[in-house]
Design a protein around this motif. Structure first.
Motif, mmCIF file in Angstrom:
data_model
loop_
_atom_site.group_PDB
_atom_site.id
_atom_site.type_symbol
_atom_site.label_atom_id
_atom_site.label_comp_id
_atom_site.label_asym_id
_atom_site.label_seq_id
_atom_site.Cartn_x
_atom_site.Cartn_y
_atom_site.Cartn_z
ATOM 1 N N ARG A 154 0.841 -1.166 0.000
ATOM 2 C CA ARG A 154 0.000 0.000 0.000
ATOM 3 C C ARG A 154 0.882 1.223 0.000
ATOM 4 N NH1 ARG A 154 -2.719 -3.203 3.867
ATOM 5 N NH2 ARG A 154 -4.790 -3.872 3.231
ATOM 6 N N LEU A 155 0.439 2.286 -0.692
ATOM 7 C CA LEU A 155 1.152 3.543 -0.682
ATOM 8 C C LEU A 155 0.593 4.371 0.452
ATOM 9 C CD1 LEU A 155 1.277 4.325 -4.488
ATOM 10 C CD2 LEU A 155 2.930 3.109 -3.080
ATOM 11 N N ARG A 156 1.453 4.787 1.352
ATOM 12 C CA ARG A 156 0.998 5.554 2.496
ATOM 13 C C ARG A 156 2.140 6.431 2.981
ATOM 14 N NH1 ARG A 156 1.562 0.263 4.460
ATOM 15 N NH2 ARG A 156 -0.662 -0.107 4.356
ATOM 16 N N ALA A 157 1.781 7.491 3.707
ATOM 17 C CA ALA A 157 2.795 8.361 4.277
ATOM 18 C C ALA A 157 3.414 7.761 5.521
ATOM 19 C CB ALA A 157 2.207 9.730 4.591
ATOM 20 N N GLU A 163 9.463 0.230 5.624
ATOM 21 C CA GLU A 163 9.004 1.299 4.754
ATOM 22 C C GLU A 163 10.166 1.795 3.898
ATOM 23 O OE1 GLU A 163 7.110 4.395 6.866
ATOM 24 O OE2 GLU A 163 5.375 3.197 7.443
ATOM 25 N N VAL A 198 8.917 5.705 -2.138
ATOM 26 C CA VAL A 198 8.451 5.484 -3.504
ATOM 27 C C VAL A 198 9.129 6.533 -4.385
ATOM 28 C CG1 VAL A 198 6.465 5.411 -5.042
ATOM 29 C CG2 VAL A 198 6.265 4.566 -2.701
ATOM 30 N N ASP A 222 3.191 12.885 -1.508
ATOM 31 C CA ASP A 222 1.745 12.729 -1.411
ATOM 32 C C ASP A 222 1.104 14.115 -1.468
ATOM 33 O OD1 ASP A 222 -0.911 12.278 -0.663
ATOM 34 O OD2 ASP A 222 -0.345 10.517 0.495
ATOM 35 N N THR A 229 -0.836 14.899 2.114
ATOM 36 C CA THR A 229 -0.031 15.073 3.328
ATOM 37 C C THR A 229 1.245 15.856 3.099
ATOM 38 O OG1 THR A 229 1.115 12.977 2.974
ATOM 39 C CG2 THR A 229 -0.949 12.906 4.213
ATOM 40 N N GLN A 242 3.931 14.687 2.312
ATOM 41 C CA GLN A 242 5.016 13.873 2.826
ATOM 42 C C GLN A 242 5.425 12.847 1.771
ATOM 43 O OE1 GLN A 242 6.572 14.287 5.775
ATOM 44 N NE2 GLN A 242 5.225 16.036 6.243
ATOM 45 N N ARG A 247 5.888 9.569 -0.135
ATOM 46 C CA ARG A 247 5.169 8.302 -0.098
ATOM 47 C C ARG A 247 6.136 7.154 0.170
ATOM 48 N NH1 ARG A 247 0.604 8.124 -4.918
ATOM 49 N NH2 ARG A 247 -0.815 9.672 -4.030
ATOM 50 N N THR A 248 5.654 6.149 0.877
ATOM 51 C CA THR A 248 6.448 4.966 1.171
ATOM 52 C C THR A 248 5.641 3.724 0.852
ATOM 53 O OG1 THR A 248 5.706 4.918 3.467
ATOM 54 C CG2 THR A 248 7.732 6.135 2.988
ATOM 55 N N ARG A 249 6.328 2.629 0.691
ATOM 56 C CA ARG A 249 5.671 1.340 0.463
ATOM 57 C C ARG A 249 6.339 0.299 1.342
ATOM 58 N NH1 ARG A 249 8.007 1.443 -4.916
ATOM 59 N NH2 ARG A 249 5.911 1.703 -5.741
#
Length: 782
Positions: free
Chosen positions: A2-5, A551, A554, A564, A567, A569, A571-573
């Motif tokens: 998932r891509l998330r901060a 993490e 990206v 992102d 945010t 910030q 993005r991380t995966r």
């Protein structure tokens, strides 16, 4: 993935054990043995359990080894392999009799070339495993990690050796095997790696006689027997009884063993069906949608795992939905046995027995599976070919040399030369012209015509060779022989006939590798766990490092982190191999190096046919050439291509050029402004200097005016004084003015002194003020 901060609840659930093996032991790690406990009661229970396992294994081994299917296939494999690969093509009794009679018993084996044609074609077109996402929790990026990790496992464990050997055994005898195992990654660590190993002797494997799947996916039992040197056995298993597995326990326990003998150890694999209960767990979502439940249903979790980690699940806000359900799965256990005891027990993490067969041609008759080799039906023509060729040799070798024939007495002269005329080469031989009675001989000696070759034997050999080609489907064109075809397309079409007729062997190898891929996908999430760094390999052989369960940023196509927009910030995966399901496909085709060579060859041919295309594909040609510096040359040639051929949008390039031009124009304008500012500063300085000079002149003029005014006042005062003296005069001298006259004189003098015409000094000419206006303007601008 998932891509998330930041990390969310999904990662915590993974760490809590949503995807875990059914047991708590590390895959492949021994969990028990004969000396697992020193407690007497536990030891008795362990001995009873081991005895039961030993009896169960012996019954299963008898079932696997003595079934008609196993017996016939193993005997046929051994006969085919010896016939084709060891040249044992004469019946033993016939060969011994021919040798005793001095007759030739030679073997002209035409089968290895046919076997190599199929096996080497598989080496050039090796099947490749590829995974793809199968549900909404899987993603292409993690699938590429799976692909790269599988390629790394194959490369690191020399899987090509295992694949090639198994296929070679299948083509030569009817079946072959390879296996998947666990080994420590390093000598000084505890991490384990999956490896693919060959099984050198296919006859050491005894498979489930009740299985019918083409890839062993339904095996419930299997054995791999190995003969271990006695010294090595005692070193590995101290205190264990050296008893062969297939021997009775009571009769051979404690038997004496001679030095140099070996022990037969059996590896018993058992798969049993187990029932598990899974619970549906709802975990907090990464994104909350207004008006909707913030919880979403996640993957099923084993009930035992949930109970063991309930506090962690509660702390994360996870909850159980529904009553759960029962699911069926399989548990695989490995036992290492002798005829006397259980040496080791291993709880395997996967749900399949990790021994993969590669079958030849499969024929099922009356419920029995028969595995046939490529040369099974070619053995008869091969024997006929040997017989016919030996008949030709025997006739040529055993037939006498053609004799010299002449009248009696013709061989008296040079008798020794005539005796050796068929064995030695003489420059000349004399003969008698007259016989013993002095009568002239009618004709000189003459050699008889040799006996013609055995046409029947030659024809028989040719027919036998043609039968071998027809039966195997491998004709002379496939083996590189010349034929009537002249065009390249016709030659390739003729060669493809052989590939099509034997493709089922390569296809069976692809099925086996596909099943190996399923086993790897099942084991990888349990072996390569969270917070481990693994090496993955690309199709071109390039390697890179991928951290699991961590993490990582990206990055975009330019290599920069992706921000992102919500945010702001980076993005991380997270690469979590235990989340999601993945499908498996196997593609059969040339290897990457073979494709490169073929691509380079075709590009050269295209350039020869159309030279104008050379500047446009020069970088691709250099990239596919296999010599030092090719990549650097490819980069230089690529830099010379137009933007649209470099994969760039011309509009973006045009905008970039315009921006560059605007930037240059802006820099020039700024430089001009700076120059103008400097020029203005100089002008302002000059004006200020001029103004200073003008102010000084004004000050000098004002001072002069003031001095002149003061002097005028002084002169006026002196004049009044003198005038008074005249009017009054000295004492006793004067005009004798009356008071009225004096008052009139005083009034007249006062009015004269107060007159503006008299007091105002002469005004100088005003100085020119032209330069004052620019000075004020520059001063304002500054």
């Amino acid at each position: 993935m998932r891509l998330r901060a930041s990390s969310g609840g999904a990662r915590g659930l993974a760490k809590a054990g949503c995807i875990v093996p059914s047991n708590s032991h590390q895959p492949g790690q021994p969990t028990g043995g004969a000396n697992a406990s020193t407690d007497r009661a536990s030891e008795r229970r362990l001995m009873a359990t081991n005895k039961d396992i030993l009896e169960e294994a012996k019954e299963a081994f008898t079932e696997c080894s003595e079934s008609r299917q196993a017996t016939e296939n193993r005997e046929a494999w051994l006969d085919d392999f010896k016939f084709a690969r060891l040249n044992q093509q004469w019946p033993e009794a016939i060969e011994r009799k021919r040798i005793a009679d001095g007759r030739p018993a030679l073997t002209f084996n035409r089968l290895p070339a046919i076997i190599r044609q199929v096996a080497n074609d598989a080496r050039q077109n090796r099947p490749a495993i590829r995974t793809s996402p199968a549900d909404d929790e899987a993603d292409p990026e993690t699938a590429e990690v799976f692909n790269g990790l599988i390629r790394h496992i194959e490369h690191n464990s020399d899987a090509d050796v295992a694949y090639d050997h198994a296929l070679d055994c299948a083509v030569s005898g009817g079946f072959g095997y390879f296996r998947i195992n666990l080994e420590y990654a390093t000598d000084d660590g505890f991490d384990k790696d999956l490896v693919i190993r060959r099984i050198a002797d296919p006859l050491s494997v005894y498979e489930d006689p009740h299985a019918m799947a083409a890839d062993s996916s339904d095996w419930n039992m299997a054995f791999v027997v190995e003969s271990i040197n006695l010294k090595r056995f005692k070193r590995l298993y101290k205190g264990a009884d050296a008893v062969d597995f297939d021997a009775a326990y009571d009769g051979l326990k404690g038997s004496s063993w001679r030095e140099g003998e070996s022990v037969l150890r059996a590896e018993y694999w058992r798969r049993e069906e187990v029932t598990k209960r899974i619970l549906a767990i709802a975990a907090p979502g990464d994104i909350e949608i207004p008006g909707m439940d913030p919880f979403k249903v996640g993957k099923g979790v084993l009930e035992e795992v949930y109970k063991a980690n309930k506090d962690l699940f509660d702390a994360m806000g996870a909850r159980v939905i529904g009553q759960g359900r029962e699911v069926k799965s399989h548990k695989v256990t490995q036992f290492l046995l002798t005829g006397a005891e259980v040496l080791e027990k291993v709880d395997w993490a996967g749900k399949h027995i990790p021994i993969i067969p590669v079958y030849g041609e499969e024929v099922i008759v009356e419920g029995q599976r028969h595995f046939r080799s490529l040369i099974r039906d070619a053995r008869g023509p091969q024997e006929m070919y040997n017989v016919s060729r030996n008949a030709q040799i025997e006739r040529e070798a055993m037939s006498p040399k053609t004799p010299w024939i002449g009248p009696k007495g013709a061989f008296t002269t040079d008798a020794s030369k005539w005796t050796t005329a068929n064995t030695d080469n003489h420059a000349n031989i004399e003969y008698d012209v007259y016989d013993e009675d002095g009568r002239p001989l009618p004709a000189p000696p003459q050699r008889q015509f040799p006996e013609p070759p055995n046409a029947a034997a030659i024809q028989l050999a040719m027919q036998a060779a043609d039968d071998i080609q027809t039966i195997t489907g491998i004709h002379e064109a496939s083996l590189g022989a010349r034929s009537n075809e002249t065009s390249g397309r016709a030659i390739i079409a003729r060669q493809r006939e052989g590939d099509v007729s034997t493709f089922h062997f390569i296809d069976n190898l692809a099925r086996s590798i596909r099943h190996a891929g399923r086993i790897l996908i099942d084991l990888i999430p349990q072996v390569y766990t969270q917070d481990r760094i693994v090496r993955v390999m690309g199709p071109d052989g390039a390697s890179k490092i991928v951290p699991l369960g961590q993490e990582v940023p990206v990055t975009g196509p330019d290599g920069q982190p992706v921000i992102d927009p919500e945010t702001q910030q980076p993005r991380t995966r997270i690469y979590d191999l235990g989340v999601g399901k993945y499908d498996l496909t196997v593609s059969v085709g040339p290897s990457y190096s073979t494709k490169r060579e073929e691509a380079a060859s075709q590009m050269i041919e295209m350039i020869r046919a159309y030279p104008a295309i050379a500047p446009l594909i020069g970088d691709l040609l250099a990239k596919n050439l296999d010599w030092p510096g090719a990549d650097e040359i490819a980069e230089r040639l690529k830099a010379m291509l137009p933007p649209q051929l470099q994969g760039k949008d011309p509009r973006i390039e045009q905008m970039a050029q315009q921006l560059s031009q605007l930037g240059q124009a802006l820099q020039q304008s700024q430089a001009q402004i700076e120059g103008m500012k400097q020029d203005r500063s100089i002008e302002v300085a000059k004006v200020e200097i001029d103004r200073g000079k003008l102010d000084l002149e004004r000050q000098k003029f004002a001072a002069q005016v003031l001095d002149d005014t003061r002097q005028t006042d002084i002169d006026a005062a002196n004049a009044e004084t003198n005038r008074t003296k005249v009017i009054v005069g000295p004492k006793g001298v004067g005009l004798g003015l009356t008071p009225e006259i004096q008052a009139f004189v005083y009034e007249t003098m006062r009015q004269a002194l107060n007159s503006p015409d008299l007091l105002q000094p002469p005004q100088p000419k005003p100085a020119p003020m032209v330069a004052a206006e620019p000075a004020d303007q520059f001063r304002f601008g500054a």
